[in-house]
Design a protein around this motif. Structure first.
Motif, short mmCIF file in Angstrom:
data_model
loop_
_atom_site.label_atom_id
_atom_site.label_comp_id
_atom_site.label_asym_id
_atom_site.label_seq_id
_atom_site.Cartn_x
_atom_site.Cartn_y
_atom_site.Cartn_z
N GLN A 78 -18.82 -5.27 -35.24
CA GLN A 78 -20.23 -5.64 -34.69
C GLN A 78 -20.44 -4.80 -33.10
OE1 GLN A 78 -18.73 -8.99 -32.85
NE2 GLN A 78 -19.56 -10.40 -34.20
N SER A 79 -18.76 -3.58 -33.14
CA SER A 79 -19.75 -2.63 -31.48
C SER A 79 -19.72 -0.98 -33.06
CB SER A 79 -17.90 -2.65 -30.86
OG SER A 79 -16.96 -2.37 -31.74
N LEU A 81 -14.08 -7.70 -37.66
CA LEU A 81 -15.45 -8.19 -37.09
C LEU A 81 -15.33 -7.93 -36.10
CD1 LEU A 81 -17.38 -10.51 -38.15
CD2 LEU A 81 -16.53 -11.72 -36.27
#
Lengths: 269, 269
Positions: free
Chosen positions: A231-232, A227
């Motif tokens: 997200q990055s 996750l």
């Protein structure tokens, strides 16, 4: 010339279809190499945007970086310890409930339909609730994995016990075997391969459950790392952890398949 | 008195009736007023069309099914449940697939609480008698159909029963294997001196093996006629080509021909 060529190919195919360990290993290597090659080609010529897809080499590089920084081991420990603790508990509970359902008609009639209904609910949807109850971390992961994993074991245990050949039970009765003797010498051994195949299915579900639990709330684990990487937009690290997860799944699947063959050699023929 | 004891009946069947009650459907009368007695050491067969209740009678004698009325006595004692004085060989494969030949043959003894070492020693004797030497550590799925049925017979004899009950034991075998098994059964019977009650569809099998053939009529099953088989012993397959043998087979066939034909017609309808 062409007949000699086709003969050679036939020899290769015959070897690959064989039951030897070397053939199985070679089959696996060929398919892995094929996947890596296609992946490399797609990443080089079709999807060149590195946010969407990275070539295999980048993924292995990311894996090495995670290993060197120690993050890989922290995450592996978090995931493996939660699954390792919850999975045996789920198997024991599943076998226990399956035994109870198979031996009590009352229980099968009253609790059976409810369990079937519960099984068809996607229980992972309850993940936020468990996290609210038990907080972030080990406890909520443990409970979610256990609940999600019980069902295949429970169902195959009950099925296996009820599927026992009537003629085998009759033969045991003919020798004046008690109910307990029939259970230990006939129905339980008959159910063992069923139970093991349930455990094999359960292992795959346990990995789904742990990832969901870690997506929803945790500070470490493969799910958390996937996750975070997503997200990055760190696609290489994301895929590195997916590969780790795949390895975990593969190891369990190979082990339980081996156990199934070991425990029930007569079912191969 | 000593003479009386010698001539004692191993098995008496007194006024057995069996009605199967079925919820929501008319009940089925399977057996009507069966009276039979079998002397110690005698080989008796029951033949009859399908649906004449032969297998039901055998299960009542073994104690697997209760009779609706009437009594079965083994050496004078009324039968209420399975016991070590009777042993059954089933038509289908009733061996435990996860046990080796020797463990299967020892099964009845182990159930009765015989220490493992003694059970194996006894099992070994019957394995030798059944011509299975060298196959002790094989599993049932590694044996041919004929050999599996020999294991079944050895397992039944190992508990040293007064009466051996055979429920169409060779029905699943091919014709050649069946003939060989018949002669082997005769040899084993002569060596062990057990009383045998055999159920079969094969009239020639019944005549070849028996001292007496009981002909059943169908729906409900009842004794139509008892035919003594005065053919000399020991018998070998040559006997099947004799005129007297053929005459006996013909006589029995004429007794049941009508019912066999109507059973076939019913199955088609």
């Amino acid at each position: 010339m062409s007949t000699a060529g086709s003969l050679t190919w036939r020899g290769v195919y015959d070897f690959l279809e064989g039951r030897s360990r070397a053939a199985a290993l070679l089959r696996m290597l060929i398919s892995v190499a094929f996947v890596l090659a296609v992946w490399q080609l797609i990443a080089t010529y079709l999807v060149t945007n590195k946010l969407l897809l990275v070539p295999p080499a980048d993924v292995f590089e990311a894996l090495g970086k995670e290993g060197a920084s120690g993050a890989l081991w922290t995450n592996a420990l978090a995931t493996v310890s939660a699954v390792g603790a919850a999975f045996p508990v789920a198997v024991l509970l599943g076998v226990g409930i399956g035994l109870a359902l198979a031996s009590s008609r009352l229980l099968a009639l009253t609790a059976g339909p409810m369990l079937t209904a519960l099984n068809s609910v996607p229980l992972v949807a309850l993940a936020p609730l468990f996290i609210a109850w038990l907080g972030l971390g080990f406890a909520s992961k443990f409970v979610l994995v256990t609940i999600f994993t019980i069902f295949p074991v429970l169902v195959t245990t009950e099925t296996g016990l009820k599927a026992t050949d009537k003629i085998l039970i009759e033969a045991a009765r003919s020798f004046n075997a008690s109910r307990w003797q029939i259970f230990t010498t006939v129905t339980l051994p008959f159910a063992v391969p069923f139970i093991v195949s349930g455990i094999r299915v359960a292992w795959a579900r346990a990995l789904v459950a742990i990832i969901i639990a870690e997506f929803f709330g945790s500070f470490a684990g493969f799910g958390y790392a996937i996750l975070a990487a997503g997200q990055s937009f760190d696609t290489a690290t994301l895929l590195a952890y997916v590969i780790m997860l795949g390895m975990l799944g593969l190891m369990g699947s190979v082990f339980f398949e081996w156990l199934e063959r070991r425990l029930a050699p007569w079912r191969q023929e | 008195m000593a003479g009386d004891a010698k001539m004692a009946d191993a098995l008496t069947i007194e006024g057995i009736n069996k009605v199967f009650e079925r919820t929501g459907k008319p009940s089925v009368e399977a057996l009507r007023d069966i009276n039979l007695s079998i002397r110690e050491g005698e080989f008796v067969s029951i033949v009859g069309a399908s649906g004449s209740g032969k297998s039901t009678l055998l299960r009542i004698i073994d104690g697997l099914l209760p009779a609706s009325s009437g009594v079965v006595r083994v050496s004078g004692h009324a039968v209420t449940q399975p016991g070590a004085d009777r042993a059954m060989v089933f038509q289908q494969d009733a061996l435990l697939p996860w046990k080796t030949v020797i463990d299967n043959v020892a099964y009845g003894l182990l159930i009765a609480g015989t220490p493992r070492r003694d059970a194996h020693a006894t099992a070994q004797r019957f394995i030798d008698m059944a011509g299975l030497k060298g196959f002790e550590q094989h599993y049932p799925h590694q044996l041919s159909g004929g050999m599996r049925q020999r294991v079944n017979v050895a397992r039944a004899l190992a508990v040293n029963p007064k009466i051996l009950l055979l429920d169409e034991p060779f029905a699943a075998l091919d014709a050649q294997t069946r003939e060989i098994m018949q002669t082997e059964l005769l040899n084993i019977w002569q060596k062990s001196g057990t009383t045998v009650l055999l159920i079969t569809h094969q009239i020639d099998e019944a005549v070849f093996l028996s001292d007496r053939v009981i002909v059943f009529s169908a729906r409900p099953g009842s004794v139509r006629e008892e035919i003594p088989i005065p053919l000399p012993r020991p018998r070998d397959l040559e006997l099947k080509r004799h005129e007297a043998f053929g005459a006996l087979v013909d006589r029995i066939w004429h007794l049941i021909e009508h019912e066999v034909r109507s059973a076939v017609a019913n199955n088609r309808a």
